[in-house]
Write a protein that holds these residues in place. Structure first.
Motif, PDB file in Angstrom:
ATOM      1  N   VAL A 103      20.977 -18.809  -6.006  1.00 15.06           N
ATOM      2  CA  VAL A 103      20.918 -19.380  -4.152  1.00 15.06           C
ATOM      3  C   VAL A 103      19.581 -18.319  -3.991  1.00 15.06           C
ATOM      4  CG1 VAL A 103      21.544 -17.723  -1.853  1.00 15.06           C
ATOM      5  CG2 VAL A 103      23.174 -17.968  -3.603  1.00 15.06           C
ATOM      6  N   MET A 104      18.798 -17.510  -4.849  1.00 19.21           N
ATOM      7  CA  MET A 104      16.806 -17.487  -4.478  1.00 19.21           C
ATOM      8  C   MET A 104      16.720 -18.879  -5.050  1.00 19.21           C
ATOM      9  SD  MET A 104      16.699 -13.598  -5.681  1.00 19.21           S
ATOM     10  CE  MET A 104      15.314 -14.197  -6.297  1.00 19.21           C
ATOM     11  N   LYS A 107      17.605 -21.515  -2.428  1.00 24.25           N
ATOM     12  CA  LYS A 107      16.843 -21.679  -1.131  1.00 24.25           C
ATOM     13  C   LYS A 107      15.380 -22.041  -1.230  1.00 24.25           C
ATOM     14  CE  LYS A 107      19.013 -18.260   1.375  1.00 24.25           C
ATOM     15  NZ  LYS A 107      19.747 -17.082   1.666  1.00 24.25           N
ATOM     16  N   ARG A 108      14.874 -21.711  -2.185  1.00 27.40           N
ATOM     17  CA  ARG A 108      13.828 -22.263  -3.308  1.00 27.40           C
ATOM     18  C   ARG A 108      13.244 -23.717  -3.318  1.00 27.40           C
ATOM     19  NH1 ARG A 108       9.236 -17.816  -5.108  1.00 27.40           N
ATOM     20  NH2 ARG A 108      10.149 -16.143  -4.502  1.00 27.40           N
ATOM     21  N   SER A 110      14.982 -26.322  -1.214  1.00 25.15           N
ATOM     22  CA  SER A 110      15.296 -26.322  -0.943  1.00 25.15           C
ATOM     23  C   SER A 110      13.963 -26.308   0.530  1.00 25.15           C
ATOM     24  CB  SER A 110      16.639 -25.973   0.213  1.00 25.15           C
ATOM     25  OG  SER A 110      16.295 -24.506   0.880  1.00 25.15           O
ATOM     26  N   LYS A 111      13.317 -25.100   0.515  1.00 23.34           N
ATOM     27  CA  LYS A 111      11.972 -25.655   1.299  1.00 23.34           C
ATOM     28  C   LYS A 111      10.831 -26.581   0.325  1.00 23.34           C
ATOM     29  CE  LYS A 111      12.492 -20.283   1.765  1.00 23.34           C
ATOM     30  NZ  LYS A 111      11.716 -19.036   1.653  1.00 23.34           N
TER      31      LYS A 111
END
Length: 112
Positions: A103-104, A107-108, A110-111
């Motif tokens: 997940v981390m 998220k990184r 997708s930014k």
């Protein structure tokens, strides 16, 4: 024997916490050489997370020592149900940590 394992965990965790910046630099350098997946892993392998892991290792070592002293058990159990419980707890822990790591990374990525 458990006390020695606990002391070893505390020593390794303390060394890891002390050298977390250096470990993070080595991690980034090594992972960037391995391509796109390595770059994604390098983004998560920061000094902050290495420090958190080292603190958790120190706490696990302290917990092992305290448990051994309080219960008087030396870790020589041959009980199959105890072994099964330890395996299940370890498997669940690895699944949880793997999910958090994925997940981390997601998220990184997708930014960007």
């Amino acid at each position: 024997m458990n006390i020695l394992v606990g002391v070893a965990a505390i020593v390794i965790g303390a060394l890891g916490f002390w050298q977390r910046d250096r470990i993070s630099q080595l991690n980034r350098g090594w992972n960037r050489r391995t391509g796109k997946l390595g770059e994604m892993a390098a983004e998560v392998g920061t000094a902050k997370y290495f420090g958190i892991g080292a603190i958790l290792m120190i706490l696990a070592g302290a917990g092992t020592i305290i448990y051994s002293l309080v219960t008087g058990q030396t870790g020589g159990s041959s009980d199959r149900s105890t072994a099964l419980i330890v395996i299940i707890i370890a498997a669940v822990g690895f699944v949880v940590l793997g999910t958090v790591f994925a997940v981390m990374l997601f998220k990184r990525r997708s930014k960007h």
